[in-house]
Design a protein around this motif. Structure first.
Motif, PDB file in Angstrom:
ATOM      1  N   ARG A 130     -43.943  59.080 -35.030  1.00 21.96           N
ATOM      2  CA  ARG A 130     -44.696  58.614 -33.859  1.00 21.96           C
ATOM      3  C   ARG A 130     -45.260  59.766 -33.037  1.00 21.96           C
ATOM      4  NH1 ARG A 130     -39.934  56.204 -30.126  1.00 21.96           N
ATOM      5  NH2 ARG A 130     -38.901  55.762 -32.087  1.00 21.96           N
ATOM      6  N   TRP A 131     -44.767  61.006 -33.278  1.00 19.06           N
ATOM      7  CA  TRP A 131     -45.227  62.145 -32.486  1.00 19.06           C
ATOM      8  C   TRP A 131     -46.367  62.909 -33.153  1.00 19.06           C
ATOM      9  CZ3 TRP A 131     -43.472  61.385 -27.949  1.00 19.06           C
ATOM     10  CH2 TRP A 131     -42.213  60.817 -27.763  1.00 19.06           C
ATOM     11  N   THR A 132     -46.638  62.577 -34.425  1.00 21.76           N
ATOM     12  CA  THR A 132     -47.575  63.411 -35.172  1.00 21.76           C
ATOM     13  C   THR A 132     -48.952  63.495 -34.523  1.00 21.76           C
ATOM     14  OG1 THR A 132     -46.396  62.818 -37.179  1.00 21.76           O
ATOM     15  CG2 THR A 132     -48.536  63.838 -37.455  1.00 21.76           C
ATOM     16  N   GLN A 133     -49.481  62.332 -34.128  1.00 26.09           N
ATOM     17  CA  GLN A 133     -50.827  62.349 -33.540  1.00 26.09           C
ATOM     18  C   GLN A 133     -50.866  63.194 -32.273  1.00 26.09           C
ATOM     19  OE1 GLN A 133     -53.466  61.498 -35.080  1.00 26.09           O
ATOM     20  NE2 GLN A 133     -52.279  60.622 -36.747  1.00 26.09           N
ATOM     21  N   LEU A 134     -49.801  63.094 -31.490  1.00 23.14           N
ATOM     22  CA  LEU A 134     -49.735  63.872 -30.257  1.00 23.14           C
ATOM     23  C   LEU A 134     -49.669  65.362 -30.589  1.00 23.14           C
ATOM     24  CD1 LEU A 134     -49.486  63.830 -27.155  1.00 23.14           C
ATOM     25  CD2 LEU A 134     -47.004  63.831 -27.443  1.00 23.14           C
ATOM     26  N   ALA A 135     -48.843  65.712 -31.564  1.00 20.34           N
ATOM     27  CA  ALA A 135     -48.719  67.115 -31.961  1.00 20.34           C
ATOM     28  C   ALA A 135     -50.073  67.661 -32.415  1.00 20.34           C
ATOM     29  CB  ALA A 135     -47.692  67.255 -33.087  1.00 20.34           C
ATOM     30  N   LEU A 136     -50.782  66.870 -33.221  1.00 23.37           N
ATOM     31  CA  LEU A 136     -52.088  67.317 -33.716  1.00 23.37           C
ATOM     32  C   LEU A 136     -53.062  67.506 -32.550  1.00 23.37           C
ATOM     33  CD1 LEU A 136     -52.431  65.088 -36.912  1.00 23.37           C
ATOM     34  CD2 LEU A 136     -52.079  67.563 -36.840  1.00 23.37           C
ATOM     35  N   HIS A 177     -50.809  65.596 -44.881  1.00 22.42           N
ATOM     36  CA  HIS A 177     -51.579  64.698 -44.030  1.00 22.42           C
ATOM     37  C   HIS A 177     -51.556  63.296 -44.628  1.00 22.42           C
ATOM     38  CE1 HIS A 177     -54.269  64.362 -40.674  1.00 22.42           C
ATOM     39  NE2 HIS A 177     -55.105  63.656 -41.396  1.00 22.42           N
ATOM     40  N   HIS A 178     -50.425  62.619 -44.449  1.00 21.41           N
ATOM     41  CA  HIS A 178     -50.220  61.344 -45.115  1.00 21.41           C
ATOM     42  C   HIS A 178     -49.270  60.504 -44.275  1.00 21.41           C
ATOM     43  CE1 HIS A 178     -48.760  58.588 -48.308  1.00 21.41           C
ATOM     44  NE2 HIS A 178     -49.986  58.757 -48.774  1.00 21.41           N
ATOM     45  N   SER A 179     -49.555  59.208 -44.168  1.00 17.95           N
ATOM     46  CA  SER A 179     -48.770  58.392 -43.241  1.00 17.95           C
ATOM     47  C   SER A 179     -47.274  58.424 -43.546  1.00 17.95           C
ATOM     48  CB  SER A 179     -49.289  56.957 -43.256  1.00 17.95           C
ATOM     49  OG  SER A 179     -49.383  56.500 -44.584  1.00 17.95           O
ATOM     50  N   SER A 180     -46.902  58.612 -44.823  1.00 22.13           N
ATOM     51  CA  SER A 180     -45.476  58.627 -45.147  1.00 22.13           C
ATOM     52  C   SER A 180     -44.790  59.876 -44.599  1.00 22.13           C
ATOM     53  CB  SER A 180     -45.289  58.568 -46.670  1.00 22.13           C
ATOM     54  OG  SER A 180     -45.808  59.738 -47.259  1.00 22.13           O
ATOM     55  N   GLU A 230     -57.129  72.726 -37.007  1.00 23.32           N
ATOM     56  CA  GLU A 230     -57.183  71.629 -37.963  1.00 23.32           C
ATOM     57  C   GLU A 230     -56.069  71.739 -38.991  1.00 23.32           C
ATOM     58  OE1 GLU A 230     -61.141  71.324 -39.467  1.00 23.32           O
ATOM     59  OE2 GLU A 230     -61.935  71.212 -37.418  1.00 23.32           O
ATOM     60  N   PHE A 231     -55.342  70.638 -39.146  1.00 22.42           N
ATOM     61  CA  PHE A 231     -54.170  70.676 -40.008  1.00 22.42           C
ATOM     62  C   PHE A 231     -54.243  69.699 -41.166  1.00 22.42           C
ATOM     63  CE2 PHE A 231     -52.989  72.703 -36.137  1.00 22.42           C
ATOM     64  CZ  PHE A 231     -52.201  73.758 -36.556  1.00 22.42           C
ATOM     65  N   GLU A 232     -55.445  69.202 -41.451  1.00 26.23           N
ATOM     66  CA  GLU A 232     -55.553  68.274 -42.580  1.00 26.23           C
ATOM     67  C   GLU A 232     -55.065  68.919 -43.866  1.00 26.23           C
ATOM     68  OE1 GLU A 232     -59.204  66.200 -43.394  1.00 26.23           O
ATOM     69  OE2 GLU A 232     -59.247  65.498 -41.308  1.00 26.23           O
ATOM     70  N   ARG A 233     -55.334  70.201 -44.005  1.00 22.33           N
ATOM     71  CA  ARG A 233     -54.877  70.948 -45.168  1.00 22.33           C
ATOM     72  C   ARG A 233     -53.750  71.911 -44.792  1.00 22.33           C
ATOM     73  NH1 ARG A 233     -56.728  67.734 -47.924  1.00 22.33           N
ATOM     74  NH2 ARG A 233     -58.575  67.717 -49.243  1.00 22.33           N
ATOM     75  N   CYS A 252     -40.896  74.252 -28.320  1.00 21.08           N
ATOM     76  CA  CYS A 252     -42.057  73.384 -28.252  1.00 21.08           C
ATOM     77  C   CYS A 252     -42.958  73.613 -29.460  1.00 21.08           C
ATOM     78  CB  CYS A 252     -42.766  73.696 -26.936  1.00 21.08           C
ATOM     79  SG  CYS A 252     -44.136  72.631 -26.629  1.00 21.08           S
ATOM     80  N   LEU A 253     -43.213  74.884 -29.782  1.00 21.01           N
ATOM     81  CA  LEU A 253     -44.080  75.197 -30.923  1.00 21.01           C
ATOM     82  C   LEU A 253     -43.453  74.715 -32.237  1.00 21.01           C
ATOM     83  CD1 LEU A 253     -45.458  78.731 -29.995  1.00 21.01           C
ATOM     84  CD2 LEU A 253     -46.722  76.584 -30.104  1.00 21.01           C
ATOM     85  N   ASP A 254     -42.132  74.853 -32.330  1.00 19.34           N
ATOM     86  CA  ASP A 254     -41.438  74.342 -33.519  1.00 19.34           C
ATOM     87  C   ASP A 254     -41.727  72.856 -33.701  1.00 19.34           C
ATOM     88  OD1 ASP A 254     -40.339  76.645 -34.347  1.00 19.34           O
ATOM     89  OD2 ASP A 254     -38.247  76.114 -33.917  1.00 19.34           O
ATOM     90  N   ALA A 255     -41.568  72.148 -32.595  1.00 19.74           N
ATOM     91  CA  ALA A 255     -41.754  70.701 -32.666  1.00 19.74           C
ATOM     92  C   ALA A 255     -43.187  70.375 -33.100  1.00 19.74           C
ATOM     93  CB  ALA A 255     -41.459  70.061 -31.317  1.00 19.74           C
ATOM     94  N   LEU A 256     -44.149  71.119 -32.542  1.00 27.17           N
ATOM     95  CA  LEU A 256     -45.544  70.836 -32.859  1.00 27.17           C
ATOM     96  C   LEU A 256     -45.872  71.215 -34.306  1.00 27.17           C
ATOM     97  CD1 LEU A 256     -47.343  72.071 -29.606  1.00 27.17           C
ATOM     98  CD2 LEU A 256     -46.796  69.739 -30.268  1.00 27.17           C
ATOM     99  N   PHE A 257     -45.556  72.450 -34.677  1.00 29.15           N
ATOM    100  CA  PHE A 257     -45.958  72.915 -36.007  1.00 29.15           C
ATOM    101  C   PHE A 257     -45.218  72.195 -37.135  1.00 29.15           C
ATOM    102  CE2 PHE A 257     -47.605  76.935 -33.947  1.00 29.15           C
ATOM    103  CZ  PHE A 257     -48.925  76.684 -34.294  1.00 29.15           C
ATOM    104  N   LEU A 258     -43.922  71.972 -36.941  1.00 29.67           N
ATOM    105  CA  LEU A 258     -43.168  71.340 -38.035  1.00 29.67           C
ATOM    106  C   LEU A 258     -43.671  69.915 -38.282  1.00 29.67           C
ATOM    107  CD1 LEU A 258     -39.597  72.747 -37.418  1.00 29.67           C
ATOM    108  CD2 LEU A 258     -41.199  73.334 -39.256  1.00 29.67           C
TER     109      LEU A 258
END
Lengths: 363, 259
Positions: free
Chosen positions: A322-328, A315-318, A226-229, A303-309
């Motif tokens: 377009r990849w954020t939801q996929l990464a999460l 956790h804010h739309s700004s 979980e990455f909300e925080r 790959c991990l860089d792309a996901l974690f960064l």
């Protein structure tokens, strides 16, 4: 309405003076980001320390001050809550060991600054779980789930018993006997954690060793799904590293503890991503040593860089692309993959799915 | 638009306090038993409601944002209106008739500061306005409809958790003077009871202090600041218990009190 050019929270945490250039619409976005990331009070303290509060326009300032007021009250309530816990557990005769937010608070760590959270986490030896749980029940805490499947799931596989909530104060406590699930291949030997606990001067409570506080924070962030925080949690690690690096021999002990606790990967990620996002000063030799202790192929590392960064942004739309939801989503799947072996996971997900269809599960 | 016509839109170079959205949870839900989701800074604090409740949801959600994010004020759960520069504060649990009284007063020329939250600044002790549509529930809708036939009452929603809810358009002048605070003069605890005679009874300050504290959203959060702010308020105002059933009598009584 035009969307103002976004000045990310990350930029401000690296360079507080950047706020002096902000227009009001940019301030709007920054305050909104900070609030969404649970960082508004910490932002306020950062600007206060940098002597910038007086230079902030009044509109954003009231929000920052409001968050600071709330955070002060939170610290006071937390002290009272911890006192209640210590009283409740006085007869169990074990050291009371706080984890995460509560630990930062009692230890006076900088990571406690402006940090709000809803549960107190404590660590107890596994053979004392029953005694601790009983004492808490006698003092008014009650398990939050009565569901037999959930109860069994926690007790058989997890590193904590089901969360308990106080009947009158509605505060929650998570009683842990380890810092990662029993089923996780990276789960450390809890005796190693207990062997290095530190008593908080002048108080009747303990915290994990500095190195272990940091490693716990890293394990929680990089093995949890979980990455909300996430941004706040990474900021915690940044603040802990900056604070502890002043201690004699910290870096060497950190590497040693990571090896003993099987948390080399978590440590590597913590060093890499705090450095990338918060420019945390880390000695080159330490970084090289941490990288040598793990084996991560180049494609996987990328790959991990792309996901974690992506996932570690506020956790804010700004701050999303377009990849954020996929990464999460991928990181959420990864966390389950790491949490338990495939056969257990399959059975668990199947049971949960079936129960949801039958309407027995409302989680 | 009928409710919000007097409000100005935010300009491109202005500050925005709260980013709020009311949206459908997903495409399917737009057509099948449509729902509305309230979000604040991309965070969803509440469960979705039926789509028809969206306008009321917006008002409730915005109230929640203000009440939970504005520790620069002592926030009393109270309606507040102003006449001749003197603010009258009507704390009350739901059903006490504070919104009805507040709506009736604003229909007779009093300035609306808020029907829900009295924001007392910790800095200067003044009441700061947050004028928005006045929420009216169940019988209040008819009462105000009869009392002021010219009043604009819109977005009526049935079967909410609070029963039937509608909103009264705030007076244009109140919206235009939203930046002007008012000095608290009276704190009046209303009780609406059918057939009751109009009765105003002065309250001793110590008792009134506690009664007001019980009606604050953030008294416990503000700690000593809240205590001092409430103390300052108590020094400057008169407190009353008020029972009524006749709105005209109530209004002429308050007009007298406002001088």
């Amino acid at each position: 309405m035009k969307t103002p050019k976004n000045l990310g929270l990350g930029v401000v945490f690296n360079n507080p003076n950047a706020v002096l250039e902000l227009t009001l619409p940019q301030w709007s976005v920054l305050i909104s980001q900070a609030r969404a990331a649970g960082m508004l009070a910490r932002l306020g303290l950062l600007l206060q320390e940098a002597g910038l509060l007086a230079k902030i326009p009044p509109q954003p300032l009231v929000h920052i001050q409001s968050a600071l007021t709330f955070s002060q009250r939170f610290d006071l309530s937390l002290q009272w809550e911890l006192q209640c816990i210590e009283t409740a557990l006085a007869d169990v005769n074990i050291p009371i060991i706080y984890l995460k937010g509560s630990a930062y608070s009692v230890a006076g760590d900088r990571a406690a600054s402006g940090r709000l959270f809803s549960d107190v986490d404590i660590l107890v030896p596994e053979d004392k779980l029953l005694a601790v749980e009983t004492a808490l029940v006698h003092a008014g805490w009650m398990s939050q789930t009565f569901d037999p499947y959930d109860q069994t799931y926690y007790r058989q596989w997890m590193h904590e018993i089901p969360p308990m909530r106080h009947l009158q104060r509605h505060t929650s406590i998570d009683v842990h006997h380890n810092i990662l699930p029993k089923t996780c291949q990276y789960s450390p030997d809890a005796r190693q954690l207990l062997a290095h606990i530190v008593k908080v001067p002048g108080k009747d409570c303990w915290v994990l060793a500095s190195e272990d506080r940091l490693l716990h924070s890293a394990a929680h962030l990089f093995y949890g799904g979980e990455f909300e925080r996430g941004f706040r949690d990474l900021s915690d690690i940044d603040l802990l590293l900056k604070e502890f690096s002043a201690q004699e021999g910290f870096w060497d002990k950190l590497l040693q503890h990571a090896a003993t606790l099987k948390l080399d990967y978590a440590l590597y990620y913590a060093l890499r991503y705090t450095h990338l996002m918060f420019k945390t000063p880390i000695p080159e030799a330490i970084f090289v040593a941490a990288a040598q202790n793990i084996s991560l192929g180049k494609p996987m590392a990328k790959c991990l860089d792309a996901l974690f960064l992506n996932a570690l942004q506020p956790h804010h739309s700004s701050c999303h692309n377009r990849w954020t939801q996929l990464a999460l989503l991928l990181l959420f799947i990864r966390s389950h993959w790491l949490k338990m072996p495939f056969h257990l996971l399959a059975v668990h997900l199947f049971t949960k799915g079936l129960r949801r269809i039958k309407g027995e599960d409302n989680h | 638009m009928r409710l919000y016509g007097a409000f100005e839109l935010v300009g491109d170079d202005e500050f925005i306090d709260f980013y709020i959205a009311i949206k459908a949870p997903n495409i399917l839900r737009r057509f099948l038993r449509p729902q509305a989701v309230f979000s604040f800074d991309d965070y969803v604090p509440f469960k979705p409601l039926p789509y028809s409740h969206a306008s009321a949801f917006f008002e409730w959600g915005l109230n929640w944002c203000i009440a939970s994010q504005s520790q620069q004020y002592l926030i009393i759960h109270a309606a507040v209106v102003e006449k001749n520069g003197r603010a009258f504060i009507f704390p009350g649990t739901p059903g006490s008739g504070k919104s009805t009284l507040c709506a009736a007063l604003t229909c007779r020329g009093w300035r609306l500061l808020s029907d829900e939250m009295t924001l007392i600044s910790l800095a200067d002790g003044l009441a700061y306005p947050a004028p928005r549509p006045v929420s009216l529930k169940n019988q209040s809708l008819d009462i105000i409809g009869h009392f002021a036939p010219e009043a604009v009452i819109a977005s009526i929603v049935h079967d909410t958790s609070k029963g039937t809810v509608g909103h009264l358009r705030p007076p244009d002048l109140s919206v235009a003077s939203a930046a002007i605070p008012a000095l608290p003069a009276k704190v009046i605890f209303p009780t609406y009871r059918q057939q009751a005679a109009t009765e105003l009874v002065a309250l001793p300050k110590a008792r009134a202090f506690m009664k007001t504290a019980e009606n604050c959203f953030n008294y416990n959060i503000l700690g000593s600041q809240g205590f001092n702010c409430l103390g300052r308020l108590c020094d400057g105002v008169d407190f009353y218990d008020f029972t009524y059933s006749n709105l005209d009598e109530a209004i002429s009584l308050f007009a007298e009190l406002a001088g």
